[in-house]
Design an enzyme around this catalytic site. Sequence first.
Site, PDB file in Angstrom:
ATOM      1  N   SER A  43       0.522  -3.746  -6.213  1.00  0.00           N
ATOM      2  CA  SER A  43       0.586  -4.602  -5.024  1.00  0.00           C
ATOM      3  C   SER A  43      -0.540  -5.631  -5.048  1.00  0.00           C
ATOM      4  O   SER A  43      -0.623  -6.441  -5.971  1.00  0.00           O
ATOM      5  CB  SER A  43       0.555  -3.718  -3.775  1.00  0.00           C
ATOM      6  OG  SER A  43       0.829  -4.464  -2.611  1.00  0.00           O
ATOM      7  N   ASP A  63      12.300  -4.516  -2.492  1.00  0.00           N
ATOM      8  CA  ASP A  63      10.960  -4.936  -2.083  1.00  0.00           C
ATOM      9  C   ASP A  63      10.958  -6.431  -1.826  1.00  0.00           C
ATOM     10  O   ASP A  63      11.560  -7.208  -2.580  1.00  0.00           O
ATOM     11  CB  ASP A  63       9.972  -4.573  -3.205  1.00  0.00           C
ATOM     12  CG  ASP A  63       8.527  -4.910  -2.904  1.00  0.00           C
ATOM     13  OD1 ASP A  63       8.214  -5.299  -1.769  1.00  0.00           O
ATOM     14  OD2 ASP A  63       7.696  -4.780  -3.824  1.00  0.00           O
ATOM     15  N   HIS A 114       8.548  -0.907  -2.030  1.00  0.00           N
ATOM     16  CA  HIS A 114       7.133  -1.185  -2.207  1.00  0.00           C
ATOM     17  C   HIS A 114       6.326   0.100  -1.992  1.00  0.00           C
ATOM     18  O   HIS A 114       6.643   0.905  -1.107  1.00  0.00           O
ATOM     19  CB  HIS A 114       6.676  -2.255  -1.221  1.00  0.00           C
ATOM     20  CG  HIS A 114       5.349  -2.822  -1.549  1.00  0.00           C
ATOM     21  ND1 HIS A 114       5.169  -3.731  -2.570  1.00  0.00           N
ATOM     22  CD2 HIS A 114       4.123  -2.607  -1.026  1.00  0.00           C
ATOM     23  CE1 HIS A 114       3.901  -4.052  -2.646  1.00  0.00           C
ATOM     24  NE2 HIS A 114       3.235  -3.378  -1.723  1.00  0.00           N
TER      25      HIS A 114
END
Length: 316
Positions: A157, A252, A282
Amino acid sequence: MNLTEASPLSEGMRAFIRTAASFQSASDDWPSRRAAFARQCAYFTRPAKRALVVTDQRIGGVMTRCYRPAALAPERGWPVLVFFHGGGWSTGSHTTHDWFAHALIERAGLAVLAIDYRLAPEASFPAPLDDGLAVWHALSGAGLPLDPARRAVAGDSAGGTLAAALCIALRERREAQPLAQALLYPVLSADETFASVAEHAHAPMLTARGLAASIALYAPNERDRHAPLAMPLECDDFSRLAPALIVAAMEDVLRDQGIEYAARLRQAGGHVELYRGHGLVHAALRATELDEVAQCYDRLARFLAQRGVAHSREPQ
């Protein structure tokens, strides 16, 4: 995304999402939000299946956590994956991602070095990247049984942003690239026109609104959101960067950023592998016991072994 019977997610993934959502902050201040994130990460951390030595120490003035197998190190030290944690640049630390190190070292003989970079909003771009570069440059003098000649970089991320940016920064300084970069559902752009932003605007774990809010904290100066070291898809030149594995979670909001970055690296002549994580949302890599997540870790371990950054090891 509505978690209905028509959802592309497994029941196990839907259960993960429900459980993750239960870790609410007691209040909206940053200490409370960071504590809730840490509790969530701790909940999803399974005991390591391989005996590890874990060392917390400052390297280049930055706190780190090094995970390495308890077995005798290779003659030149363990190959090492320098890791930037996720958490929207505002939560997480070198202590929150034990789950990642445990799952990876179960599959590959290497060390993982997690970086406790400074967090937004107290420290915005470029402070987290500066911290990562400080660790990268001081690693050889850290006194750990690591082989600086066999090191890669990775991040999940927001950490994926920093991992990609570190490679760009090293190229700008005409320094050697890592042997590999692994970008796990990374943030690579502030552009809101990607199709996945609209398609997964209300996805679990990360919404389009949540993404925009995190980027605004990390790069409060809008001009910085167009800087390659802040948002790597803003690069004009994608050549001479480390071989890459990019994991795009298909459910995502960030899906298309990863796919686009893979295409740009490939067009520039780089070695790139794109892993399309079907059934992944995610932050799904925290759900280490799920089959669809285990397959992603297996692919990451193979990639690192193929790039000379890990000794192959079958999952136990």
